[in-house]
Design a protein around this motif. Structure first.
Motif, PDB file in Angstrom:
ATOM      1  N   PHE A 199      15.247  60.135  26.198  1.00 21.39           N
ATOM      2  CA  PHE A 199      15.561  61.529  26.443  1.00 21.39           C
ATOM      3  C   PHE A 199      14.990  62.399  25.337  1.00 21.39           C
ATOM      4  O   PHE A 199      14.633  61.920  24.263  1.00 21.39           O
ATOM      5  N   ASN A 200      14.954  63.696  25.591  1.00 18.63           N
ATOM      6  CA  ASN A 200      14.515  64.652  24.581  1.00 18.63           C
ATOM      7  C   ASN A 200      15.703  65.142  23.760  1.00 18.63           C
ATOM      8  O   ASN A 200      15.776  64.921  22.570  1.00 18.63           O
ATOM      9  N   SER A 201      16.641  65.812  24.420  1.00 16.75           N
ATOM     10  CA  SER A 201      17.798  66.372  23.724  1.00 16.75           C
ATOM     11  C   SER A 201      18.873  66.718  24.756  1.00 16.75           C
ATOM     12  O   SER A 201      19.055  67.890  25.100  1.00 16.75           O
ATOM     13  N   PRO A 202      19.583  65.721  25.311  1.00 22.80           N
ATOM     14  CA  PRO A 202      20.602  66.025  26.332  1.00 22.80           C
ATOM     15  C   PRO A 202      21.508  67.159  25.876  1.00 22.80           C
ATOM     16  O   PRO A 202      21.924  67.202  24.721  1.00 22.80           O
ATOM     17  N   ASN A 203      21.799  68.063  26.814  1.00 20.81           N
ATOM     18  CA  ASN A 203      22.438  69.313  26.426  1.00 20.81           C
ATOM     19  C   ASN A 203      23.760  69.551  27.138  1.00 20.81           C
ATOM     20  O   ASN A 203      24.810  69.302  26.589  1.00 20.81           O
ATOM     21  N   ASP A 204      23.736  70.056  28.351  1.00 20.14           N
ATOM     22  CA  ASP A 204      24.959  70.398  29.078  1.00 20.14           C
ATOM     23  C   ASP A 204      25.220  69.367  30.174  1.00 20.14           C
ATOM     24  O   ASP A 204      24.284  68.745  30.699  1.00 20.14           O
ATOM     25  N   VAL A 205      26.488  69.226  30.555  1.00 13.71           N
ATOM     26  CA  VAL A 205      26.887  68.230  31.548  1.00 13.71           C
ATOM     27  C   VAL A 205      27.825  68.861  32.563  1.00 13.71           C
ATOM     28  O   VAL A 205      28.613  69.753  32.225  1.00 13.71           O
ATOM     29  N   ALA A 206      27.717  68.398  33.818  1.00 23.29           N
ATOM     30  CA  ALA A 206      28.620  68.820  34.891  1.00 23.29           C
ATOM     31  C   ALA A 206      29.150  67.562  35.576  1.00 23.29           C
ATOM     32  O   ALA A 206      28.381  66.833  36.201  1.00 23.29           O
ATOM     33  N   PRO A 207      30.440  67.277  35.436  1.00 16.67           N
ATOM     34  CA  PRO A 207      31.002  66.102  36.113  1.00 16.67           C
ATOM     35  C   PRO A 207      31.245  66.392  37.587  1.00 16.67           C
ATOM     36  O   PRO A 207      31.610  67.498  37.964  1.00 16.67           O
ATOM     37  N   ARG A 208      31.028  65.376  38.411  1.00 15.29           N
ATOM     38  CA  ARG A 208      31.301  65.482  39.837  1.00 15.29           C
ATOM     39  C   ARG A 208      32.572  64.702  40.140  1.00 15.29           C
ATOM     40  O   ARG A 208      32.901  63.730  39.456  1.00 15.29           O
ATOM     41  N   ALA A 209      33.304  65.094  41.157  1.00 10.86           N
ATOM     42  CA  ALA A 209      34.594  64.484  41.476  1.00 10.86           C
ATOM     43  C   ALA A 209      34.493  62.972  41.695  1.00 10.86           C
ATOM     44  O   ALA A 209      35.456  62.252  41.443  1.00 10.86           O
ATOM     45  N   LEU A 235      27.892  62.021  36.576  1.00 13.37           N
ATOM     46  CA  LEU A 235      27.639  63.068  35.583  1.00 13.37           C
ATOM     47  C   LEU A 235      26.229  63.599  35.777  1.00 13.37           C
ATOM     48  O   LEU A 235      25.265  62.823  35.808  1.00 13.37           O
ATOM     49  N   TYR A 236      26.117  64.903  35.915  1.00 11.44           N
ATOM     50  CA  TYR A 236      24.821  65.565  36.025  1.00 11.44           C
ATOM     51  C   TYR A 236      24.578  66.260  34.682  1.00 11.44           C
ATOM     52  O   TYR A 236      25.484  66.909  34.161  1.00 11.44           O
ATOM     53  N   PHE A 237      23.359  66.120  34.128  1.00 13.26           N
ATOM     54  CA  PHE A 237      23.114  66.738  32.828  1.00 13.26           C
ATOM     55  C   PHE A 237      21.669  67.192  32.688  1.00 13.26           C
ATOM     56  O   PHE A 237      20.776  66.726  33.393  1.00 13.26           O
ATOM     57  N   THR A 238      21.480  68.138  31.773  1.00 14.07           N
ATOM     58  CA  THR A 238      20.152  68.677  31.482  1.00 14.07           C
ATOM     59  C   THR A 238      19.619  68.055  30.202  1.00 14.07           C
ATOM     60  O   THR A 238      20.373  67.655  29.320  1.00 14.07           O
ATOM     61  N   ASP A 239      18.295  67.998  30.120  1.00 16.32           N
ATOM     62  CA  ASP A 239      17.621  67.389  28.965  1.00 16.32           C
ATOM     63  C   ASP A 239      16.446  68.265  28.527  1.00 16.32           C
ATOM     64  O   ASP A 239      15.290  67.949  28.783  1.00 16.32           O
ATOM     65  N   PRO A 240      16.750  69.384  27.852  1.00 11.94           N
ATOM     66  CA  PRO A 240      15.686  70.256  27.330  1.00 11.94           C
ATOM     67  C   PRO A 240      15.202  69.750  25.968  1.00 11.94           C
ATOM     68  O   PRO A 240      15.739  68.762  25.455  1.00 11.94           O
ATOM     69  N   PRO A 241      14.254  70.435  25.347  1.00 17.01           N
ATOM     70  CA  PRO A 241      13.805  70.020  24.014  1.00 17.01           C
ATOM     71  C   PRO A 241      14.617  70.640  22.882  1.00 17.01           C
ATOM     72  O   PRO A 241      14.266  70.484  21.721  1.00 17.01           O
ATOM     73  N   TYR A 242      15.716  71.341  23.186  1.00 14.06           N
ATOM     74  CA  TYR A 242      16.518  71.969  22.140  1.00 14.06           C
ATOM     75  C   TYR A 242      17.142  70.911  21.250  1.00 14.06           C
ATOM     76  O   TYR A 242      17.471  69.824  21.697  1.00 14.06           O
ATOM     77  N   GLY A 243      17.331  71.256  20.001  1.00 15.05           N
ATOM     78  CA  GLY A 243      18.008  70.355  19.090  1.00 15.05           C
ATOM     79  C   GLY A 243      17.097  69.360  18.391  1.00 15.05           C
ATOM     80  O   GLY A 243      17.542  68.627  17.523  1.00 15.05           O
ATOM     81  N   LEU A 244      15.847  69.318  18.769  1.00 19.07           N
ATOM     82  CA  LEU A 244      14.921  68.403  18.106  1.00 19.07           C
ATOM     83  C   LEU A 244      14.456  69.020  16.800  1.00 19.07           C
ATOM     84  O   LEU A 244      14.046  70.180  16.758  1.00 19.07           O
ATOM     85  N   GLN A 245      14.501  68.236  15.750  1.00 23.75           N
ATOM     86  CA  GLN A 245      14.180  68.753  14.424  1.00 23.75           C
ATOM     87  C   GLN A 245      12.771  69.336  14.359  1.00 23.75           C
ATOM     88  O   GLN A 245      12.552  70.393  13.803  1.00 23.75           O
ATOM     89  N   GLY A 246      11.810  68.680  14.945  1.00 23.77           N
ATOM     90  CA  GLY A 246      10.433  69.156  14.897  1.00 23.77           C
ATOM     91  C   GLY A 246      10.001  69.925  16.124  1.00 23.77           C
ATOM     92  O   GLY A 246       8.828  70.196  16.304  1.00 23.77           O
TER      93      GLY A 246
END
Length: 169
Positions: A1-11, A15-26
């Motif tokens: 992964f790059n930087s898993p970010n937000d999550v939405a649980p389903r009943a 788990l559904y989640f986003t993986d943007p490049p945020y949070g990466l040091q470089g």
């Protein structure tokens, strides 16, 4: 992964989640993948890439009946939109479409299906299920996430230096 970010649980336990490049040091040069994705981690443990078509997938939330998945693309330079996807019976997504023309950070959905999008304009946008902007909650600081609590009677918002609570009707 790059930087898993937000999550939405389903009943059903997925788990559904986003993986943007945020949070990466470089920044982008530290990415493990050459794309950003939206994923589903099934309750069974299997992982599925749902889409890699968003440049900065960020906030993610389900409609009340969990038939629609909303994903905010937080890229002001390229596709600053909130997308809506139909959730298929097998957990995949289809029929991706622009739900609202604005970037967003975190998201929450109320019991009536209104989508609360944090970030734009220094507050929270409130968008009805038809994609119409109902109004905005203005804060004194940049907002990053929101969730409902107290049986849906309160909206909690994270801001740069504060945790805010707003009582709702």
């Amino acid at each position: 992964f790059n930087s898993p970010n937000d999550v939405a649980p389903r009943a059903n336990g997925d788990l559904y989640f986003t993986d943007p490049p945020y949070g990466l040091q470089g920044g982008n040069e530290e990415k493990e993948l050459d794309f950003q994705g939206v994923y589903r981690l099934a309750a069974s443990g299997s992982l599925t890439l749902l889409t890699d078509e968003l440049s900065r997938p960020n906030g993610i939330a389900f409609s009340p009946d969990q038939s629609i998945l909303y994903v905010a693309n937080s890229d002001p330079a390229n596709q600053p939109v909130v997308m809506a996807y139909d959730v298929d019976p097998d957990g995949s997504i289809s029929n991706g479409r622009v739900f609202f023309d604005s970037w967003g950070d975190g998201m929450a959905v109320d019991q009536q299906g209104n989508v609360y999008v944090t970030g734009p304009g220094g507050g929270v946008l409130i968008i009805n299920p038809n994609g119409e902007h109902l109004g905005s909650l203005r804060t004194t600081q940049r907002t990053s996430n929101a969730t409902f609590g107290e049986d849906g009677s309160a909206l909690f918002i994270t801001a740069d230096m504060h945790l805010l609570r707003i009582r709702l009707n």
